[in-house]
Scaffold this motif. Structure first.
Motif, PDB file in Angstrom:
ATOM      1  N   GLU A  63       1.080  14.316  -9.578  1.00 35.84           N
ATOM      2  CA  GLU A  63       1.957  15.460  -9.832  1.00 35.84           C
ATOM      3  C   GLU A  63       2.365  15.555 -11.299  1.00 35.84           C
ATOM      4  N   LYS A  64       1.938  14.563 -12.097  1.00 38.11           N
ATOM      5  CA  LYS A  64       2.251  14.522 -13.534  1.00 38.11           C
ATOM      6  C   LYS A  64       3.760  14.547 -13.772  1.00 38.11           C
ATOM      7  N   VAL A  65       4.468  13.708 -13.008  1.00 39.58           N
ATOM      8  CA  VAL A  65       5.927  13.646 -13.083  1.00 39.58           C
ATOM      9  C   VAL A  65       6.349  12.349 -13.773  1.00 39.58           C
ATOM     10  N   LYS A  66       7.303  12.472 -14.667  1.00 38.53           N
ATOM     11  CA  LYS A  66       7.898  11.292 -15.277  1.00 38.53           C
ATOM     12  C   LYS A  66       8.903  10.694 -14.297  1.00 38.53           C
ATOM     13  N   PHE A  67       8.845   9.377 -14.111  1.00 40.62           N
ATOM     14  CA  PHE A  67       9.719   8.769 -13.114  1.00 40.62           C
ATOM     15  C   PHE A  67      10.088   7.350 -13.519  1.00 40.62           C
ATOM     16  N   GLY A  68      11.247   6.933 -13.040  1.00 38.67           N
ATOM     17  CA  GLY A  68      11.697   5.565 -13.207  1.00 38.67           C
ATOM     18  C   GLY A  68      11.460   4.782 -11.932  1.00 38.67           C
TER      19      GLY A  68
ATOM     20  N   THR B 238      -0.301  10.371 -16.380  1.00 39.77           N
ATOM     21  CA  THR B 238      -0.170   8.983 -15.938  1.00 39.77           C
ATOM     22  C   THR B 238       1.203   8.658 -15.379  1.00 39.77           C
ATOM     23  N   GLY B 239       2.190   9.507 -15.577  1.00 42.17           N
ATOM     24  CA  GLY B 239       3.521   9.202 -15.077  1.00 42.17           C
ATOM     25  C   GLY B 239       4.159   8.105 -15.902  1.00 42.17           C
ATOM     26  N   GLY B 240       5.348   7.669 -15.537  1.00 41.76           N
ATOM     27  CA  GLY B 240       5.984   6.569 -16.231  1.00 41.76           C
ATOM     28  C   GLY B 240       7.474   6.770 -16.361  1.00 41.76           C
ATOM     29  N   ILE B 241       8.117   5.835 -17.072  1.00 40.09           N
ATOM     30  CA  ILE B 241       9.558   5.892 -17.237  1.00 40.09           C
ATOM     31  C   ILE B 241       9.939   7.143 -18.023  1.00 40.09           C
ATOM     32  N   LEU B 242      11.019   7.748 -17.591  1.00 42.22           N
ATOM     33  CA  LEU B 242      11.448   9.019 -18.157  1.00 42.22           C
ATOM     34  C   LEU B 242      11.718   8.940 -19.657  1.00 42.22           C
TER      35      LEU B 242
ATOM     36  N   GLY C  32       0.800  -1.218   0.000  1.00 42.35           N
ATOM     37  CA  GLY C  32       0.000   0.000   0.000  1.00 42.35           C
ATOM     38  C   GLY C  32       0.828   1.260   0.000  1.00 42.35           C
ATOM     39  N   PHE C  33       1.994   1.240   0.690  1.00 44.57           N
ATOM     40  CA  PHE C  33       2.840   2.428   0.752  1.00 44.57           C
ATOM     41  C   PHE C  33       3.425   2.741  -0.627  1.00 44.57           C
ATOM     42  N   SER C  34       3.867   1.684  -1.333  1.00 44.18           N
ATOM     43  CA  SER C  34       4.377   1.894  -2.687  1.00 44.18           C
ATOM     44  C   SER C  34       3.291   2.450  -3.593  1.00 44.18           C
ATOM     45  N   ARG C  35       2.080   1.925  -3.462  1.00 42.62           N
ATOM     46  CA  ARG C  35       0.967   2.384  -4.293  1.00 42.62           C
ATOM     47  C   ARG C  35       0.688   3.877  -4.057  1.00 42.62           C
ATOM     48  N   LYS C  36       0.761   4.309  -2.788  1.00 50.39           N
ATOM     49  CA  LYS C  36       0.484   5.709  -2.474  1.00 50.39           C
ATOM     50  C   LYS C  36       1.483   6.645  -3.149  1.00 50.39           C
ATOM     51  N   VAL C  37       2.768   6.277  -3.117  1.00 51.00           N
ATOM     52  CA  VAL C  37       3.780   7.160  -3.712  1.00 51.00           C
ATOM     53  C   VAL C  37       3.639   7.177  -5.235  1.00 51.00           C
ATOM     54  N   VAL C  38       3.327   6.024  -5.832  1.00 49.72           N
ATOM     55  CA  VAL C  38       3.079   5.982  -7.275  1.00 49.72           C
ATOM     56  C   VAL C  38       1.928   6.924  -7.636  1.00 49.72           C
ATOM     57  N   ASP C  39       0.856   6.859  -6.852  1.00 42.73           N
ATOM     58  CA  ASP C  39      -0.311   7.717  -7.112  1.00 42.73           C
ATOM     59  C   ASP C  39       0.041   9.195  -6.972  1.00 42.73           C
ATOM     60  N   ILE C  40       0.900   9.496  -5.982  1.00 42.79           N
ATOM     61  CA  ILE C  40       1.325  10.895  -5.788  1.00 42.79           C
ATOM     62  C   ILE C  40       2.080  11.399  -7.015  1.00 42.79           C
ATOM     63  N   LEU C  41       3.016  10.605  -7.512  1.00 44.51           N
ATOM     64  CA  LEU C  41       3.812  11.020  -8.668  1.00 44.51           C
ATOM     65  C   LEU C  41       2.943  11.163  -9.912  1.00 44.51           C
TER      66      LEU C  41
ATOM     67  N   HIS D  68       3.485  16.285  -0.665  1.00 47.86           N
ATOM     68  CA  HIS D  68       2.440  16.422  -1.685  1.00 47.86           C
ATOM     69  C   HIS D  68       1.306  17.312  -1.185  1.00 47.86           C
ATOM     70  N   GLU D  69       0.873  17.070   0.053  1.00 42.29           N
ATOM     71  CA  GLU D  69      -0.242  17.832   0.614  1.00 42.29           C
ATOM     72  C   GLU D  69       0.119  19.290   0.841  1.00 42.29           C
ATOM     73  N   SER D  70       1.398  19.556   1.163  1.00 44.10           N
ATOM     74  CA  SER D  70       1.821  20.937   1.419  1.00 44.10           C
ATOM     75  C   SER D  70       2.210  21.682   0.150  1.00 44.10           C
ATOM     76  N   GLY D  71       2.349  20.938  -0.948  1.00 37.96           N
ATOM     77  CA  GLY D  71       2.803  21.548  -2.198  1.00 37.96           C
ATOM     78  C   GLY D  71       4.306  21.623  -2.324  1.00 37.96           C
ATOM     79  N   GLU D  72       5.036  21.157  -1.305  1.00 36.72           N
ATOM     80  CA  GLU D  72       6.487  21.270  -1.310  1.00 36.72           C
ATOM     81  C   GLU D  72       7.124  20.397  -2.388  1.00 36.72           C
ATOM     82  N   ILE D  73       6.505  19.232  -2.646  1.00 36.90           N
ATOM     83  CA  ILE D  73       7.111  18.316  -3.617  1.00 36.90           C
ATOM     84  C   ILE D  73       7.113  18.935  -5.016  1.00 36.90           C
ATOM     85  N   LYS D  74       6.085  19.696  -5.327  1.00 38.17           N
ATOM     86  CA  LYS D  74       6.015  20.364  -6.627  1.00 38.17           C
ATOM     87  C   LYS D  74       7.149  21.383  -6.755  1.00 38.17           C
ATOM     88  N   GLU D  75       7.442  22.087  -5.642  1.00 41.23           N
ATOM     89  CA  GLU D  75       8.522  23.062  -5.651  1.00 41.23           C
ATOM     90  C   GLU D  75       9.880  22.380  -5.823  1.00 41.23           C
TER      91      GLU D  75
END
Length: 489
Positions: free
Chosen positions: A200-205, A271-275, A188-197, A248-255
């Motif tokens: 945030e519409k961030v490309k990630f590996g 949807t995010g995904g590999i860079l 569940g913890f991994s799922r939450k971070v995936v959902d956050i990214l 994520h909730e504070s907006g700091e991650i976007k900064e």
């Protein structure tokens, strides 16, 4: 030692009957399986003892795993340190490995308040409340070269694994080490971070730490962060699930992403995904994509397969040949535009670069490690590039991977049972070079080898594909002066 649950002491359990009696009482029990030869067990025992003082209303018990095999087998203990948590006579949780903060959290959860009538202090930030616990974990961390309270017991990392971990961390501007993959998170913890990214519409590996125990355990020490997921931005650790949620909730991650120049996906889906790389011309970008996808297995190397121009390229060519894989290659020395552009496109600064079905696998070190662990063959099979290998074929391949091959619990540098440790020492004393496989990392190999060899226990030592035997036989050969001769005929 005195009795558990009486003023916060730890009691050694000497029989299964004794443990069964305590379970039937319905009391809260925390059981520590340990071994006298295991340094991590000794370190964790200090934390365990401090916890017994902070939670005096619970029973803190120790079992010497190899001296009490009946108890160890009942709770499926295959490595130490190992903890089992009981409440109302039932097993409610388990913990494997030397992870002080997780142990403190789980104890706080099962034991509740240190004083009757008081609510249990929150442990969600990675450390159970209680000054004695906190101080003990800090002391343990400092003793192992870190002031970070969440650090796992350190045993040291060699330069090879450090280099591999750094390459993985740096392989994408935003890199997430999780259990599972973004499409199928295994916690569940991994799922939450995936959902956050994704939000945030961030490309990630990503890297599935369940697929590689060396990466999983090594990264805990390398990052001084004992749990997963772990989120990195431009090579810097941001933290785990709780920190990602708060940012994520504070907006700091976007900064943070903006300050580090991380690309945001310019679509509504996000949807995010590999860079995918930026900063290249459309023509070059298209050309690189075409080259990468020109073959199911594509190797960008220095030279050609028949005439490699560097040792690293030669190594990957040999790996692919050993795996009997058809592949195409591109000589990056012949085209500087491709050579420089692909570094940007893949965010991978060196060569060779190996791609499977359009996805970057890595360089020579990663390809070699994946071959050794069986991960490369698994990916090639899943992608339909090679036929699925039967378990028997896989076992034969592992057994013959080294003239002298040891199947053991743990690794030669960190054995996870006394019998494995004895065989490793015997081989080293005789100056015998040997390969090894950690059967704790692959249950299919572990169970299959018992049937294949008709030998029910581990370790198992093989020479030129033939079973020599287990610990007793190896020690007998050593004591009779016959071990070296047997393994060199």
């Amino acid at each position: 030692m005195g009795g558990g649950g009486a003023g916060g002491s730890v009691k050694d359990v000497l029989s299964k009957g004794e443990l069964d009696g305590l379970r039937q009482s319905g009391a809260t029990l925390i059981l520590h399986f340990w071994a006298s030869w295991c340094e991590a067990s000794k370190q964790m025992d200090q934390v365990f003892s401090h916890l017994s003082t902070d939670f005096p209303n619970s029973h803190f018990l120790r079992v010497e795993a190899e001296e009490q095999p009946e108890i160890s087998e009942e709770y499926s203990v295959s490595a130490v340190p190992f903890f089992v948590f009981f409440k109302d006579g039932k097993v409610v949780d388990k913990l494997e490995g030397a992870d002080p903060s997780s142990l403190a959290n789980k104890v706080a959860k099962v034991a509740g308040s240190t004083n009757p009538g008081e609510a249990a202090a929150p442990a969600s930030l990675g450390m159970a409340a209680g000054p004695t616990v906190l101080e003990s974990v800090q002391d343990l961390a400092k003793a192992n070269g870190s002031s970070q309270t969440g650090n796992q017991v350190q045993t040291g990392l060699d330069d090879k694994i450090k280099k591999r971990l750094q390459q993985l961390i740096d392989s994408h501007p935003v890199m997430l080490f999780i259990k599972g993959n973004p499409e199928e998170p295994k916690c569940g913890f991994s799922r939450k971070v995936v959902d956050i990214l994704k939000d945030e519409k961030v490309k990630f590996g990503t890297f599935d730490i369940l697929s590689d125990n060396e990466v999983r355990e090594g990264l805990k020490k390398f990052s001084k962060w004992p749990t997963f997921p772990q989120l990195y931005c431009k090579g810097e650790l941001l933290g785990g699930c709780d920190i990602a949620i708060a940012m994520h909730e504070s907006g700091e991650i976007k900064e943070v992403f903006r300050d580090h120049g991380v690309d945001i996906i310019a679509t509504e889906q996000g949807t995010g995904g590999i860079l995918e790389p930026t900063g290249l011309t459309a023509n070059l970008n298209s050309r690189l994509q075409s080259l990468i996808n020109s073959s199911p297995v594509m190797l960008f190397m220095k030279g050609k397969p028949d005439e490699p121009k560097c040792g690293f390229s030669h190594k990957v060519v040999e790996i692919l040949k050993q795996e009997k894989v058809d592949f195409e290659s591109f000589d990056i020395l012949s085209d500087d535009e491709v050579r420089q552009g692909l570094k940007v496109y893949s965010n991978w600064s060196s060569y060779p670069q190996l791609y499977i079905k359009g996805e970057l696998i890595g360089g020579s070190d990663i390809a070699l490690e994946m071959q050794k662990s069986g991960e490369l063959k698994r990916i090639l099979t899943e992608k339909g590039i090679v036929k699925e290998e039967t378990l028997e074929d896989h076992l034969k391949s592992l057994i013959s991977s080294s003239p002298v091959m040891l199947f053991m619990k743990g690794t030669p540098d960190n054995p996870r049972c006394g019998f494995s440790s004895k065989v490793v020492n015997a081989l080293k004393e005789e100056g015998i070079d040997f390969g090894s496989f950690d059967i704790l990392t692959n249950d299919e190999v572990r169970q299959g080898l018992k049937v294949f060899s008709n030998w029910p226990t581990f370790p198992q030592l093989y020479y030129k594909g033939e079973l020599i035997g287990g610990c007793d036989i190896v020690l007998e050969l050593r004591n009779n002066g016959e071990l070296k001769a047997t393994l060199s005929e």
